[in-house]
Design an enzyme around this catalytic site. Structure first.
Site, PDB file in Angstrom:
ATOM      1  N   PRO A   2       0.924  19.514 -11.504  1.00  0.00           N
ATOM      2  CA  PRO A   2       0.069  19.333 -12.676  1.00  0.00           C
ATOM      3  C   PRO A   2      -1.113  20.291 -12.629  1.00  0.00           C
ATOM      4  O   PRO A   2      -1.680  20.535 -11.560  1.00  0.00           O
ATOM      5  CB  PRO A   2      -0.382  17.881 -12.561  1.00  0.00           C
ATOM      6  CG  PRO A   2      -0.255  17.559 -11.115  1.00  0.00           C
ATOM      7  CD  PRO A   2       0.933  18.341 -10.638  1.00  0.00           C
ATOM      8  N   GLU A   3      -1.469  20.834 -13.775  1.00  0.00           N
ATOM      9  CA  GLU A   3      -2.619  21.741 -13.827  1.00  0.00           C
ATOM     10  C   GLU A   3      -3.856  20.961 -14.258  1.00  0.00           C
ATOM     11  O   GLU A   3      -3.794  19.744 -14.492  1.00  0.00           O
ATOM     12  CB  GLU A   3      -2.289  22.934 -14.726  1.00  0.00           C
ATOM     13  CG  GLU A   3      -1.018  23.641 -14.232  1.00  0.00           C
ATOM     14  CD  GLU A   3      -0.802  25.051 -14.765  1.00  0.00           C
ATOM     15  OE1 GLU A   3      -1.781  25.712 -15.142  1.00  0.00           O
ATOM     16  OE2 GLU A   3       0.359  25.498 -14.772  1.00  0.00           O
ATOM     17  N   LYS A  52      -7.791  20.374  -9.815  1.00  0.00           N
ATOM     18  CA  LYS A  52      -6.580  19.578  -9.649  1.00  0.00           C
ATOM     19  C   LYS A  52      -6.808  18.334  -8.796  1.00  0.00           C
ATOM     20  O   LYS A  52      -5.847  17.691  -8.378  1.00  0.00           O
ATOM     21  CB  LYS A  52      -5.488  20.449  -9.016  1.00  0.00           C
ATOM     22  CG  LYS A  52      -5.112  21.669  -9.866  1.00  0.00           C
ATOM     23  CD  LYS A  52      -4.046  22.504  -9.194  1.00  0.00           C
ATOM     24  CE  LYS A  52      -3.700  23.735 -10.025  1.00  0.00           C
ATOM     25  NZ  LYS A  52      -2.647  24.552  -9.389  1.00  0.00           N
ATOM     26  N   ARG A 322       4.807  32.011  -5.530  1.00  0.00           N
ATOM     27  CA  ARG A 322       4.991  31.356  -6.830  1.00  0.00           C
ATOM     28  C   ARG A 322       5.583  32.357  -7.814  1.00  0.00           C
ATOM     29  O   ARG A 322       5.381  33.567  -7.706  1.00  0.00           O
ATOM     30  CB  ARG A 322       3.650  30.837  -7.380  1.00  0.00           C
ATOM     31  CG  ARG A 322       2.956  29.819  -6.506  1.00  0.00           C
ATOM     32  CD  ARG A 322       3.738  28.525  -6.347  1.00  0.00           C
ATOM     33  NE  ARG A 322       3.952  27.863  -7.624  1.00  0.00           N
ATOM     34  CZ  ARG A 322       3.067  27.047  -8.213  1.00  0.00           C
ATOM     35  NH1 ARG A 322       1.892  26.825  -7.641  1.00  0.00           N
ATOM     36  NH2 ARG A 322       3.344  26.473  -9.352  1.00  0.00           N
TER      37      ARG A 322
END
Length: 332
Positions: A2-3, A52, A322
């Site tokens: 989740p951002e 976050k 990523r």
């Protein structure tokens, strides 16, 4: 993962549903049994999100820090009272509106989620929420209370009418006030926390002195809080910025534009629960985007597809372990 917008939305729901109430805490999984015992019976005093991470304050100078990480999620059950500043249960938007139009009815995406009523937690399967504006008797609704334990629940927090189950977090720890301050001090600026002018200046100062590629800097939570893989790719494209450009070589006006775009995008994300990064869409175009997650972005998750602007094939590479999506022409 989740951002930042998701964590802010979750924090706001905790503020509406838990702050000011006595916590009933347990660790069905057993891995947080000691911490749950400390929290149990204390009043929740405040909650805040920074990037976050979420920090829930309980009486007695006890703070719960939660970082969901890649696999963590909160599952809410019972009565969920919506924060009036974000999308409500019937799907109506709040006071600001990126698309310039209102839609009252729900829009379900290809994962079956009501895109406009989402509270922004990372996975639909772990968000079972009955949203209501007025309290109704749980027994009258035929709901089982307390809700059954499903899966590996690290921490269950309950009031008399609301439950929140935490699964799979990277961090779930208790901290003292000083430890909370030390944790936050290590994080980069968050557009929704602190002084907006100082936040921008801090971001510009750090980026402009780094040799590190801007694509890595945007994902570094000590540089800026809350940006993840989706927002990173989209922000770089929106500025037509080559992701490999060293931070110190990015013109100052572009660095400022990146920050101001993040300020805007996280506000939209908090309001809607979705990472909608395309602008100037008609009502029909917006509805189509809400119905398909892959149609909400300029480049993210579009490897091998034509750029929406120039038609060049969107590139995919790995940077910092990523995936990075970008247009080799528009962002040359």
């Amino acid at each position: 993962m989740p951002e930042g917008h998701s964590v802010h939305r979750i924090a706001r729901q905790f503020d509406r549903n838990f702050v000011g109430k006595t916590l009933h805490a347990s660790s069905p999984q057993g891995r947080f049994a000691e911490g749950a015992a400390v929290l149990d019976g204390r009043e929740a005093l405040s909650v805040q999100a920074v990037g976050k991470q979420m920090f829930l304050e309980a009486e007695g100078d006890v703070w719960l820090r939660v970082h969901l990480g890649l696999y963590g999620a909160w599952d809410f059950a019972g009565e969920i009272f919506l924060d009036p500043t974000i999308a409500s249960a019937n799907g109506r938007m709040g006071q600001t509106n990126q698309r310039g139009t209102d839609l009252d009815e729900a829009i379900y995406d290809d994962a079956g989620e009501n895109s406009l009523a989402s509270i922004g937690a990372p996975r639909r399967a772990r968000v079972h929420v009955r949203m209501s504006e007025q309290t109704k008797g749980l027994a009258d609704e035929g709901l089982e209370w307390p809700p059954p334990i499903v899966g590996q629940v690290r921490l269950r927090l309950m009031t008399d009418v609301t439950a929140a189950d935490l699964r799979g977090p990277t961090a779930c720890v208790l901290q003292t006030p000083d430890e909370v301050l030390a944790t936050i001090a290590k994080l980069g600026p968050d557009p929704l926390v602190g002084d907006p002018i100082e936040n921008e200046e801090r971001f510009v100062r750090v980026v402009r002195k780094k040799q590190t590629p801007i694509a890595l800097l945007l994902m570094d939570q000590s540089v800026v809080s809350g940006i993840g893989n989706v927002y990173r790719a989209e922000m770089l494209f929106r500025q037509r910025l080559n992701p490999h450009t060293p931070g110190r070589d990015v013109p100052e006006d572009v660095v400022r534009a990146l920050w101001r775009d993040w300020v805007r995008l996280i506000a939209v994300g908090v309001e809607t629960g979705q990472m909608m990064t395309m602008d100037d869409l008609s009502a029909d175009q917006y509805r189509a985007a809400m119905a398909s997650r892959d149609d909400r972005h300029w480049v993210y998750h579009r490897a091998g597809l034509p750029c929406r602007v120039c038609g060049t094939e969107i590139a995919l590479e790995e940077i910092g372990a990523r995936k990075l999506y970008w247009c080799p022409y528009c962002q040359a």
